[in-house]
Design a protein around this motif. Structure first.
Motif, PDB file in Angstrom:
ATOM      1  N   ARG A  50       0.790  -1.230   0.000  1.00 51.47           N
ATOM      2  CA  ARG A  50       0.000   0.000   0.000  1.00 51.47           C
ATOM      3  C   ARG A  50       0.832   1.295   0.000  1.00 51.47           C
ATOM      4  O   ARG A  50       0.504   2.228  -0.741  1.00 51.47           O
ATOM      5  N   PRO A  98      -7.746   2.419  -1.421  1.00 51.97           N
ATOM      6  CA  PRO A  98      -8.875   3.040  -0.714  1.00 51.97           C
ATOM      7  C   PRO A  98     -10.132   2.171  -0.753  1.00 51.97           C
ATOM      8  O   PRO A  98     -10.875   2.106   0.224  1.00 51.97           O
ATOM      9  N   ASN A 122     -11.680   0.676   2.728  1.00 49.97           N
ATOM     10  CA  ASN A 122     -13.013   1.116   3.160  1.00 49.97           C
ATOM     11  C   ASN A 122     -14.027  -0.017   3.168  1.00 49.97           C
ATOM     12  O   ASN A 122     -14.893  -0.066   4.030  1.00 49.97           O
ATOM     13  N   GLY A 138     -15.262   4.948   0.103  1.00 52.66           N
ATOM     14  CA  GLY A 138     -14.000   4.432  -0.413  1.00 52.66           C
ATOM     15  C   GLY A 138     -13.887   4.633  -1.909  1.00 52.66           C
ATOM     16  O   GLY A 138     -12.836   5.031  -2.424  1.00 52.66           O
ATOM     17  N   ILE A 143     -13.051   8.254  -2.607  1.00 57.63           N
ATOM     18  CA  ILE A 143     -11.623   8.543  -2.396  1.00 57.63           C
ATOM     19  C   ILE A 143     -10.812   7.962  -3.551  1.00 57.63           C
ATOM     20  O   ILE A 143      -9.910   8.609  -4.097  1.00 57.63           O
ATOM     21  N   ALA A 144     -11.156   6.734  -3.952  1.00 59.53           N
ATOM     22  CA  ALA A 144     -10.423   6.048  -5.018  1.00 59.53           C
ATOM     23  C   ALA A 144     -10.514   6.826  -6.327  1.00 59.53           C
ATOM     24  O   ALA A 144      -9.529   6.920  -7.063  1.00 59.53           O
ATOM     25  N   VAL A 167      -8.060   9.705  -6.084  1.00 57.74           N
ATOM     26  CA  VAL A 167      -6.662   9.284  -6.240  1.00 57.74           C
ATOM     27  C   VAL A 167      -6.401   8.878  -7.693  1.00 57.74           C
ATOM     28  O   VAL A 167      -5.388   9.256  -8.284  1.00 57.74           O
TER      29      VAL A 167
END
Lengths: 252, 275
Positions: free
Chosen positions: B119, B152, B156, B199, B202-203, B206
Motif C-alpha cells: 500500500r 482506498p 473502506n 472508499g 476517495i479512489a 486518487v
C-alpha cells in the motif's frame, strides 16, 4: 406449542487461561406453553446470557435447552427475539423489516407484505408502513421489532429488556400492548427485565436470580388477575417481596 | 422560472464575485506584472487556446468507426477511458478482497501484511512495471490508475464490513438468516454500503490524480494528461493551462455527480451521511 426446558445450564466466559467469570451456574427451569415468565436479578447475573442460550445465539458450556423436546443448538425462526438495543435494519423500511423473516423462509414478497400488514395493525403502526427506522421514536422502533419477531410466527418470544431504553409513559403503554398481543397470539414469552414494577405487572411467574454466578434464587407465582392495578395493595405487597429478595442479592 | 434562477444566482453572489475577482487579478498580473506569455499565460490567452482546442477536429475510434470530434472532447474521452479501465478493475478486485477480509477473521490475517507492505508504494512507482507487463496501451495507463484506486476501496470495504453492528447480525440470525452468504448479502453489504461508497469516492480522487502521470509515458496520442506534456514540449503554456483547468473541472464534476447519486441512494435511510 412452546414448552421450554432448561436443564443444568452453565456458562463460563473465559478471559484468559487462568481467569474467567461463571455467568450461569447449573440453571434448570421448566416453562409451560403460553406462559409469561419474567427474569429479574442484579445486573450481571446472567439473565441475558440465559435468554441468548435459549435463542441459540450463545451455547452453554454444560447443560442443554429444549423447546418442545427439540434441543437448541443454533438460532431459528421458532424463537423470536426482541433486543434491548434498537435492532431494526436501518436500510429497510418498516414493512421490509417485518417481512425479512418470512422472506428468509421463502414466502413470496406479495404474500409476506399482506401478512405483515396484520402485525403492523397489531402494534398500531399502519401509517408508518413505508417509514425508515430513523424516522421513528424509540417506542415505535420497539413496536416494529415486536411485529418483526411475531411475523415469523414463533412459538416462543424472547425479550431482553425490550423497554429498558424507553421513558416511563411509553413503557407502561407498551406493557399493556404486549399483554394484549400475548393474549391474542397465544405464545410463550420469556422476558428479561431489571424493573420490579414491570415484572409484577406482566408475569405469570417471576424468576429471581442470584448475583454472579447466576442461579435461580426463587420463583414466585403471581396469581393476581390481569389487568393488574399497579397501585393496588396486592401488587405492592408482591413488589415489596421481590424488592427484598433482590436487596439480599445486592448486598452480596 | 427565470426569476427563480435569478434568485439562485443572487444567493451565490459572494461566490461568483470571488471567482470573477480572481480571474481579473490573474489577467492584470499576467498583463502588467509578469508580461511573459510563456511564464504566465493570461486569462484571455487561455480562453483563446480553449477555443482552438474546441474548434479543431480530432479522431476518436469508436466501434470500428472514426468519429470526428473536437480535439478537447477526444482527449477527454481517452482520459475517461483510461480512468474507467483502472477504476473498474479496482472495484472488481478491491470490493471482494475487502469483503472477505472484513468478514473472515482468519483471511484478514492472510491478506493484511501483504496489503500493508504494498500500500505505501506510490502508484506512480509502478509505471515501469506497467510498461513491461502491459505495454504502451490504454490498459497500461489503466494499471497505474488501478493501483492508485485499489487500496482506498479495499480498506473502506474492509472497515465497513468489520464494523457491521453485531446487533444486526444477531437480529438476522434469530429471524432465520443464518448462512454466511445470506448474512453477507442481506446484512453486511447494505450495512457497509456507505463506507464502501466513501472508499470509491476517495479512489476516484486518487485515480484522477494518477491520470496525468499515467498518460505521460506515451500510452496514446490523446488524453488530457498526455496533452499537458505534449504542449509543454511545444512551449505552449496557454494550452497546458487549458488542459490543467479541464482536468480540474472534470474531476470536480465526477465527484459531484457521484456524490449526488449517493445522496439520492442513501438519503432515504440515512440522514446526514458525511461523505
Amino acid at each position: 406449542m412452546g414448552r421450554v426446558k432448561i436443564r443444568g445450564v452453565s456458562r463460563k466466559f473465559v478471559k484468559d487461561e487462568v481467569s474467567g467469570t461463571l455467568a450461569l451456574d447449573n440453571v434448570s427451569l421448566d416453562i409451560e406453553d403460553k406462559e409469561f415468565v419474567c427474569f429479574i436479578g442484579p445486573s450481571g447475573c446472567g439473565k441475558t446470557t440465559l435468554l441468548r442460550i435459549v435463542s441459540g445465539l450463545d451455547l452453554p458450556d454444560a447443560g442443554e435447552v429444549f423447546v418442545d423436546n427439540e434441543r437448541i443448538l443454533s438460532p431459528g425462526p421458532k424463537r423470536g427475539m426482541v433486543f434491548q438495543e434498537y435492532s431494526l435494519f436501518p436500510w429497510k423500511s418498516v414493512i421490509d423489516n417485518i417481512i425479512f423473516g418470512p422472506q428468509m423462509r421463502g414466502t413470496r414478497k406479495k404474500d409476506a407484505i399482506e401478512e405483515a400488514q396484520k402485525y403492523l395493525e397489531l402494534v398500531g403502526l399502519e401509517q408508518f408502513r413505508d417509514s425508515y427506522p430513523h424516522e421513528l421514536s424509540g417506542g415505535m422502533k420497539q413496536r416494529v421489532a415486536i411485529a418483526r419477531a411475531l411475523a415469523n410466527e414463533p412459538e416462543v418470544l424472547l425479550m431482553d429488556e425490550p423497554f429498558g431504553a424507553l421513558d416511563a409513559q411509553t413503557r407502561n403503554t407498551l406493557q399493556h400492548e404486549l399483554l394484549s398481543i400475548w393474549q391474542k397470539k397465544n405464545i410463550t414469552i420469556l422476558f428479561v427485565t431489571h424493573s420490579v414494577d414491570e415484572a409484577v405487572f406482566l408475569a405469570d411467574r417471576i424468576v429471581i436470580m442470584t448475583a454472579r454466578p447466576g442461579k435461580i434464587k426463587e420463583i414466585i407465582k403471581v396469581d393476581i388477575p390481569r389487568l393488574r392495578d399497579r397501585t393496588s395493595l396486592e401488587v405492592n405487597q408482591l413488589r415489596n417481596r421481590v424488592l427484598k429478595l433482590l436487596a439480599e442479592e445486592q448486598k452480596k | 422560472m427565470a426569476r427563480g434562477r435569478f434568485q439562485k444566482l443572487k444567493n451565490k453572489g459572494v461566490e461568483i464575485l470571488s471567482v470573477i475577482s480572481a480571474v481579473i487579478i490573474w489577467q492584470l498580473v499576467a498583463d502588467y506584472i509578469v508580461r511573459n506569455r510563456f511564464f504566465l499565460p493570461s486569462f484571455t490567452d487561455v480562453a483563446e487556446a480553449f477555443l482552438i482546442t474546441v474548434s479543431r477536429q480530432g479522431i476518436f475510434p469508436f466501434m470500428g468507426m472514426d468519429l470526428e470530434l473536437p480535439v478537447l472532447l477526444v482527449d477527454t474521452l481517452y482520459s475517461l477511458m483510461h480512468f474507467s479501465i483502472g477504476l473498474v478493475a479496482a472495484l472488481v478486485i478491491g470490493i471482494p478482497v475487502g469483503m472477505i477480509m472484513g468478514w473472515f477473521r482468519s483471511l484478514e490475517r492472510v491478506f493484511d501484511p501483504i496489503i500493508e507492505i504494498i500500500r505505501p508504494i506510490p502508484p506512480l512507482a509502478w509505471i515501469p512495471f506497467a510498461i513491461i507487463w502491459i505495454g504502451l496501451n490504454p490498459f497500461g495507463a489503466g494499471f497505474v490508475i488501478f493501483v492508485g484506486a485499489l487500496f482506498p476501496i479495499i480498506i473502506n470495504t474492509f472497515t465497513g464490513f468489520k464494523s457491521v453492528p453485531r446487533i444486526y447480525v444477531e437480529a438476522a440470525k434469530v429471524l432465520g438468516c443464518t448462512a454466511d452468504h445470506d448474512l453477507i448479502r442481506r446484512i453486511a453489504i447494505p450495512s457497509a454500503l456507505p463506507s464502501i461508497a466513501a472508499g470509491i469516492r476517495i479512489a476516484m480522487g486518487v485515480g484522477w490524480m494518477c491520470l496525468v502521470a499515467a498518460e505521460m509515458f506515451g500510452v496514446s496520442r490523446n488524453g488530457l494528461g498526455f496533452k499537458i506534456w505534449h504542449n509543454y514540449y511545444l512551449h505552449r503554456m496557454d494550452f497546458v493551462l487549458v488542459y490543467m483547468l479541464v482536468l480540474g473541472f472534470l474531476g470536480l464534476l465526477i465527484d459531484r455527480a457521484f456524490r449526488s447519486y449517493l445522496e439520492e441512494k442513501f438519503f432515504k435511510w440515512r440522514t446526514g451521511v458525511v461523505m
